[in-house]
Design a protein around this motif. Structure first.
Motif, PDB file in Angstrom:
ATOM      1  N   CYS A  17       0.737  -0.894   0.249  1.00  0.00           N
ATOM      2  CA  CYS A  17       0.340  -0.224  -0.247  1.00  0.00           C
ATOM      3  C   CYS A  17       0.838   1.319  -0.397  1.00  0.00           C
ATOM      4  O   CYS A  17       2.066   1.679   0.735  1.00  0.00           O
ATOM      5  CB  CYS A  17      -0.725  -0.857   1.423  1.00  0.00           C
ATOM      6  N   CYS A  20      -0.493   3.400   3.437  1.00  0.00           N
ATOM      7  CA  CYS A  20       0.205   2.898   4.950  1.00  0.00           C
ATOM      8  C   CYS A  20       1.303   1.996   4.913  1.00  0.00           C
ATOM      9  O   CYS A  20       1.962   1.442   6.358  1.00  0.00           O
ATOM     10  CB  CYS A  20      -0.890   2.174   5.558  1.00  0.00           C
ATOM     11  N   CYS A  43      -6.987  -1.043   0.327  1.00  0.00           N
ATOM     12  CA  CYS A  43      -6.514  -1.782   1.482  1.00  0.00           C
ATOM     13  C   CYS A  43      -7.039  -1.432   2.443  1.00  0.00           C
ATOM     14  O   CYS A  43      -8.000  -1.097   2.593  1.00  0.00           O
ATOM     15  CB  CYS A  43      -4.917  -0.642   2.010  1.00  0.00           C
ATOM     16  N   CYS A  45      -6.947   0.361   5.027  1.00  0.00           N
ATOM     17  CA  CYS A  45      -6.887   2.175   5.565  1.00  0.00           C
ATOM     18  C   CYS A  45      -7.514   2.721   4.745  1.00  0.00           C
ATOM     19  O   CYS A  45      -8.228   3.823   4.452  1.00  0.00           O
ATOM     20  CB  CYS A  45      -5.138   2.899   5.128  1.00  0.00           C
ATOM     21  N   ASN A  47      -6.720   3.322   1.367  1.00  0.00           N
ATOM     22  CA  ASN A  47      -6.243   3.211  -0.319  1.00  0.00           C
ATOM     23  C   ASN A  47      -6.341   1.859  -1.217  1.00  0.00           C
ATOM     24  O   ASN A  47      -6.737   1.244  -0.824  1.00  0.00           O
ATOM     25  CB  ASN A  47      -4.261   3.156  -0.132  1.00  0.00           C
TER      26      ASN A  47
END
Ligand SMILES: [Zn+2]
Length: 55
Positions: A17, A20, A43, A45, A47
């Motif tokens: 990623c 992160c 992801c 997160c 993204n």
């Protein structure tokens, strides 16, 4: 012709990623992007941009 239509599974690579740094097994899309396997394509997160990881 005959691109990406093999039976028996695609080779997996690892992608990181860009946001992160989490590592996922990924596959390449037809447009050349990396998409994590086993997720909705993003992801944890949020993204959706990944870079290849070379071991
Ligand atoms: Zn992330």
């Amino acid at each position: 012709m005959g691109e990406g239509e093999k039976s028996g599974g695609d080779p997996q690579t690892l992608g990181r990623c860009r946001k992160c740094g989490s590592i996922y097994p990924v596959q390449s899309t037809a447009s050349g992007e990396l998409r994590p396997i086993g997720t909705d394509g993003v992801c944890e997160c949020g993204n959706d941009s990944f870079e290849p990881v070379s071991e």
